[in-house]
Structure formats: structure tokens, C-alpha cells
Design a protein around this motif. Structure first.
Motif, PDB file in Angstrom:
ATOM      1  N   GLY A  19      -8.531 -39.051  21.660  1.00 45.92           N
ATOM      2  CA  GLY A  19      -9.109 -40.269  22.222  1.00 45.92           C
ATOM      3  C   GLY A  19     -10.607 -40.325  22.034  1.00 45.92           C
ATOM      4  O   GLY A  19     -11.173 -41.368  21.707  1.00 45.92           O
ATOM      5  N   GLN A  20     -11.266 -39.187  22.234  1.00 50.81           N
ATOM      6  CA  GLN A  20     -12.710 -39.134  22.023  1.00 50.81           C
ATOM      7  C   GLN A  20     -13.035 -39.347  20.544  1.00 50.81           C
ATOM      8  O   GLN A  20     -14.021 -39.993  20.208  1.00 50.81           O
ATOM      9  CB  GLN A  20     -13.267 -37.795  22.507  1.00 50.81           C
ATOM     10  N   LEU A  21     -12.226 -38.791  19.681  1.00 51.03           N
ATOM     11  CA  LEU A  21     -12.441 -38.954  18.239  1.00 51.03           C
ATOM     12  C   LEU A  21     -12.308 -40.421  17.838  1.00 51.03           C
ATOM     13  O   LEU A  21     -13.118 -40.931  17.071  1.00 51.03           O
ATOM     14  CB  LEU A  21     -11.451 -38.092  17.461  1.00 51.03           C
ATOM     15  N   VAL A  22     -11.319 -41.107  18.370  1.00 46.30           N
ATOM     16  CA  VAL A  22     -11.114 -42.524  18.068  1.00 46.30           C
ATOM     17  C   VAL A  22     -12.295 -43.348  18.559  1.00 46.30           C
ATOM     18  O   VAL A  22     -12.686 -44.328  17.923  1.00 46.30           O
ATOM     19  CB  VAL A  22      -9.791 -43.016  18.711  1.00 46.30           C
ATOM     20  N   LYS A  23     -12.896 -42.950  19.673  1.00 45.48           N
ATOM     21  CA  LYS A  23     -14.039 -43.674  20.225  1.00 45.48           C
ATOM     22  C   LYS A  23     -15.336 -43.321  19.511  1.00 45.48           C
ATOM     23  O   LYS A  23     -16.385 -43.852  19.832  1.00 45.48           O
ATOM     24  CB  LYS A  23     -14.174 -43.366  21.717  1.00 45.48           C
ATOM     25  N   GLY A  24     -15.297 -42.407  18.555  1.00 41.68           N
ATOM     26  CA  GLY A  24     -16.473 -42.046  17.793  1.00 41.68           C
ATOM     27  C   GLY A  24     -17.279 -40.909  18.397  1.00 41.68           C
ATOM     28  O   GLY A  24     -18.385 -40.626  17.949  1.00 41.68           O
ATOM     29  N   GLN A  25     -16.750 -40.253  19.398  1.00 40.96           N
ATOM     30  CA  GLN A  25     -17.432 -39.129  20.047  1.00 40.96           C
ATOM     31  C   GLN A  25     -16.962 -37.830  19.382  1.00 40.96           C
ATOM     32  O   GLN A  25     -16.231 -37.040  19.959  1.00 40.96           O
ATOM     33  CB  GLN A  25     -17.126 -39.131  21.541  1.00 40.96           C
TER      34      GLN A  25
END
Length: 66
Positions: A19-25
Motif C-alpha cells: 500500500g505504501q509502495l502504491v502511494k509512492g512512499q
């Protein structure tokens, strides 16, 4: 398209950090994978600590704006 709520949380339920990866984090996702994996491996016998890490991951993916 800015993904901020449901989809990142749903992805993090199944793959912590996704989820963090999808949000660009990206850095946060890598830290979740590294620390979550090490702590989960070392403390898997407790079942509490890995669950808390997983629960925080889902909460963070849902609430932390990108």
C-alpha cells in the motif's frame, strides 16, 4: 490519479508495504519489508508483535496521505 485510502489498505492486508509502495512512499515500503521481515522472523513465536506490525502497516496505508 492519487490513491489515498481503500486500495492501499486493501493491498497492505495481503502484502505488507504494498500500500505504501502504491502511494509512492518507496522508502517506507522498503523499511516495512526489511524491519517487518526481520522482526517477524525473530519474534514469530509470539504472534503478537508480527500482528501489531501488520496492523500498523494497514492503518498507515489507509490514513497517511501520500
Amino acid at each position: 490519479m492519487k490513491t489515498t485510502y481503500g486500495l492501499p489498505a486493501l493491498l497492505s492486508v495481503f502484502v505488507p508495504g504494498l500500500g505504501q509502495l502504491v502511494k509512492g512512499q518507496i522508502l517506507k515500503a522498503i523499511l516495512i519489508w526489511a524491519l517487518g521481515g526481520v522482526v517477524g522472523f525473530l519474534l514469530a513465536w509470539t504472534l503478537v508483535v508480527p500482528f501489531l506490525i501488520w496492523a500498523w502497516n494497514v492503518y498507515d496505508a489507509y490514513n497517511d496521505p501520500a
